[in-house]
Motif scaffolding. Sequence first.
Motif, PDB file in Angstrom:
ATOM      1  N   HIS A  10       9.402 -30.497   2.496  1.00  0.00           N
ATOM      2  CA  HIS A  10       8.258 -30.977   3.259  1.00  0.00           C
ATOM      3  C   HIS A  10       8.684 -31.349   4.679  1.00  0.00           C
ATOM      4  O   HIS A  10       9.872 -31.359   5.008  1.00  0.00           O
ATOM      5  N   THR A  11       7.699 -31.665   5.473  1.00  0.00           N
ATOM      6  CA  THR A  11       7.939 -32.029   6.872  1.00  0.00           C
ATOM      7  C   THR A  11       7.847 -33.539   7.041  1.00  0.00           C
ATOM      8  O   THR A  11       6.945 -34.179   6.495  1.00  0.00           O
ATOM      9  N   TYR A  20      10.495 -32.695  11.502  1.00  0.00           N
ATOM     10  CA  TYR A  20      11.675 -32.001  11.012  1.00  0.00           C
ATOM     11  C   TYR A  20      11.489 -31.692   9.532  1.00  0.00           C
ATOM     12  O   TYR A  20      10.714 -32.338   8.836  1.00  0.00           O
ATOM     13  N   GLN A  21      12.196 -30.658   9.058  1.00  0.00           N
ATOM     14  CA  GLN A  21      12.050 -30.194   7.688  1.00  0.00           C
ATOM     15  C   GLN A  21      13.056 -30.874   6.754  1.00  0.00           C
ATOM     16  O   GLN A  21      14.209 -31.086   7.122  1.00  0.00           O
TER      17      GLN A  21
END
Length: 229
Positions: A10-11, A20-21
């Motif tokens: 998820h982000t 950011y991932q």
Amino acid sequence: MEYSSTYKAHTRIDDTGKPYQVAEYQERHTLPTQHKIFFYIALFGGLRKGEIIALQWNDINFSTHSITVNKSTARVRHEQITKTPKTKTSNREITLPAFVMELLKSYKLEQNKYRLSIGSQWIGENFLFIQWNGKQMDLSTPYHTFKKIIRNYNQTVTEESKKLPDIPLHGLRHTSATLLISQNIDVRTVSSRLGHAQTSTTMNIYAHSLKKMDEVAADTLENLFIKQA
């Protein structure tokens, strides 16, 4: 008791507002002893949620491996209160398996050490199931914990047939009664453990299980008198 939670990729947003991932990952959790015991008492004792929440240490008899049920906790007008049960039959003594009582002994020591560690912050009234300061556990806590355990476990299982059924917390009480009936424990004993005012109440609630046992009884008689003739 340990269980894991799986979090999908998820982000996230960092402190500067930049996204950011995050890759998929798992976290291990340890179920607090008091929650484990709560579910054991529901399953092996058949008690109602309010009856378990209301238990105090003087209700536990380690010598006879039994607990005394003489009060229940409910929410009335947004306030959690503990009082005597509505019916006389709800007042009862329930024998628990030895391993549950041993776990209770360990938990009592654990709670005593914790009580000493927080000193004057402790405001408890000798309840088994508590909040961080010794105050009686909130009625909603066991339900949310139970549902979370089922959800987290099922996330780790791919085959649908192996997933846990999404039953309510009260389902542990029903499971207790159904298993007793399936093992040929007489209805009067089951009714007494559940705290039902009449055996007819037990028979009505568990009519399906009793019907199954009746069918087994018929098959047994057939094997004895017909097939062996």
